[in-house]
Design a protein around this motif. Structure first.
Motif, PDB file in Angstrom:
ATOM      1  N   MET A  60      36.497  43.060  26.147  1.00 16.34           N
ATOM      2  CA  MET A  60      35.446  42.106  26.475  1.00 16.34           C
ATOM      3  C   MET A  60      35.294  42.133  27.904  1.00 16.34           C
ATOM      4  O   MET A  60      34.361  41.953  28.579  1.00 16.34           O
ATOM      5  CB  MET A  60      35.510  40.703  26.085  1.00 16.34           C
ATOM      6  CG  MET A  60      35.524  40.608  24.732  1.00 16.34           C
ATOM      7  SD  MET A  60      35.295  38.877  24.202  1.00 16.34           S
ATOM      8  CE  MET A  60      36.956  38.462  24.326  1.00 16.34           C
ATOM      9  N   MET A  61      36.388  42.504  28.723  1.00 17.68           N
ATOM     10  CA  MET A  61      36.589  42.338  30.319  1.00 17.68           C
ATOM     11  C   MET A  61      36.918  43.678  30.836  1.00 17.68           C
ATOM     12  O   MET A  61      37.430  43.829  31.791  1.00 17.68           O
ATOM     13  CB  MET A  61      37.595  41.278  30.638  1.00 17.68           C
ATOM     14  CG  MET A  61      37.070  39.925  30.264  1.00 17.68           C
ATOM     15  SD  MET A  61      38.061  38.676  31.081  1.00 17.68           S
ATOM     16  CE  MET A  61      39.576  38.927  29.834  1.00 17.68           C
ATOM     17  N   ALA A  62      36.588  44.743  29.959  1.00 19.07           N
ATOM     18  CA  ALA A  62      36.631  46.390  30.643  1.00 19.07           C
ATOM     19  C   ALA A  62      35.906  46.334  32.055  1.00 19.07           C
ATOM     20  O   ALA A  62      35.107  45.760  32.165  1.00 19.07           O
ATOM     21  CB  ALA A  62      36.186  47.285  29.453  1.00 19.07           C
ATOM     22  N   ASN A  63      36.817  47.095  32.664  1.00 24.19           N
ATOM     23  CA  ASN A  63      36.347  47.477  34.177  1.00 24.19           C
ATOM     24  C   ASN A  63      36.299  46.093  35.045  1.00 24.19           C
ATOM     25  O   ASN A  63      35.488  46.115  35.836  1.00 24.19           O
ATOM     26  CB  ASN A  63      34.914  47.996  34.176  1.00 24.19           C
ATOM     27  CG  ASN A  63      35.007  49.500  33.283  1.00 24.19           C
ATOM     28  OD1 ASN A  63      35.879  49.975  33.266  1.00 24.19           O
ATOM     29  ND2 ASN A  63      34.024  49.657  32.461  1.00 24.19           N
ATOM     30  N   SER A  64      37.089  45.240  34.729  1.00 21.64           N
ATOM     31  CA  SER A  64      36.950  44.146  35.649  1.00 21.64           C
ATOM     32  C   SER A  64      38.246  44.141  36.587  1.00 21.64           C
ATOM     33  O   SER A  64      39.230  44.850  36.283  1.00 21.64           O
ATOM     34  CB  SER A  64      37.093  42.888  34.682  1.00 21.64           C
ATOM     35  OG  SER A  64      38.201  42.696  34.026  1.00 21.64           O
ATOM     36  N   LYS A  65      38.430  43.123  37.499  1.00 22.95           N
ATOM     37  CA  LYS A  65      39.470  43.229  38.481  1.00 22.95           C
ATOM     38  C   LYS A  65      40.750  42.851  37.604  1.00 22.95           C
ATOM     39  O   LYS A  65      40.883  41.933  36.995  1.00 22.95           O
ATOM     40  CB  LYS A  65      39.257  42.020  39.520  1.00 22.95           C
ATOM     41  CG  LYS A  65      40.284  41.853  40.713  1.00 22.95           C
ATOM     42  CD  LYS A  65      39.913  40.851  41.557  1.00 22.95           C
ATOM     43  CE  LYS A  65      40.157  39.449  41.170  1.00 22.95           C
ATOM     44  NZ  LYS A  65      39.760  38.473  42.297  1.00 22.95           N
TER      45      LYS A  65
END
Length: 140
Positions: A60-65
């Protein structure tokens, strides 16, 4: 009641986002290792439900910090925010593998220094929490 405090709040209660209230954080085994260009973080869960939850949160939070926070006795003693490289999340059979890499020599050295720091903190007894967009996705 202290000035600035709302109804239902106490002085000892830390601020928490509504999304985090009551949320279960998967427990896992976390291993850090240096690699060419940066570091890898491998999170493995023995429990199938925890593994599924971890993988779902990461997708769900792929490519996040990405960051790692080390805690001792409930207090944060170190937080490494890995913004100096690209972090890629891959699913494994029992969890995830996060690769944080950079083609820049100085950034690679900073990422690897974070790896050394986190590994030392964990060896000294700290709990490590893997964070995505400042939300804990797993702890060891």
């Amino acid at each position: 009641m202290a000035a600035g405090m709302g109804m239902g709040m106490s002085a000892g209660m830390p601020a928490m986002s509504p999304a985090m209230a009551g949320m279960m954080i998967p427990r896992c085994t976390m291993k850090m290792e240096k690699c060419t260009g940066g570091m890898k973080i491998v999170c493995s869960c023995d429990d199938k439900m925890a593994c599924s939850m971890l993988q779902n949160m990461c997708s769900m939070m792929a490519n996040s910090k990405c960051s790692c926070c080390c805690m001792m006795n409930g207090a944060m003693v170190c937080c490494c925010t890995l913004t100096m490289g690209m972090c890629k999340y891959e699913m494994t059979a029992d969890g995830i593998c996060v690769s944080c890499l950079s083609g820049d020599k100085a950034c690679c050295e900073m990422i690897q220094a974070c790896c050394d720091c986190i590994t030392t903190m964990m060896s000294a007894g700290c709990t490590c929490c893997l964070m995505m967009n400042e939300m804990c996705v797993c702890c060891c």
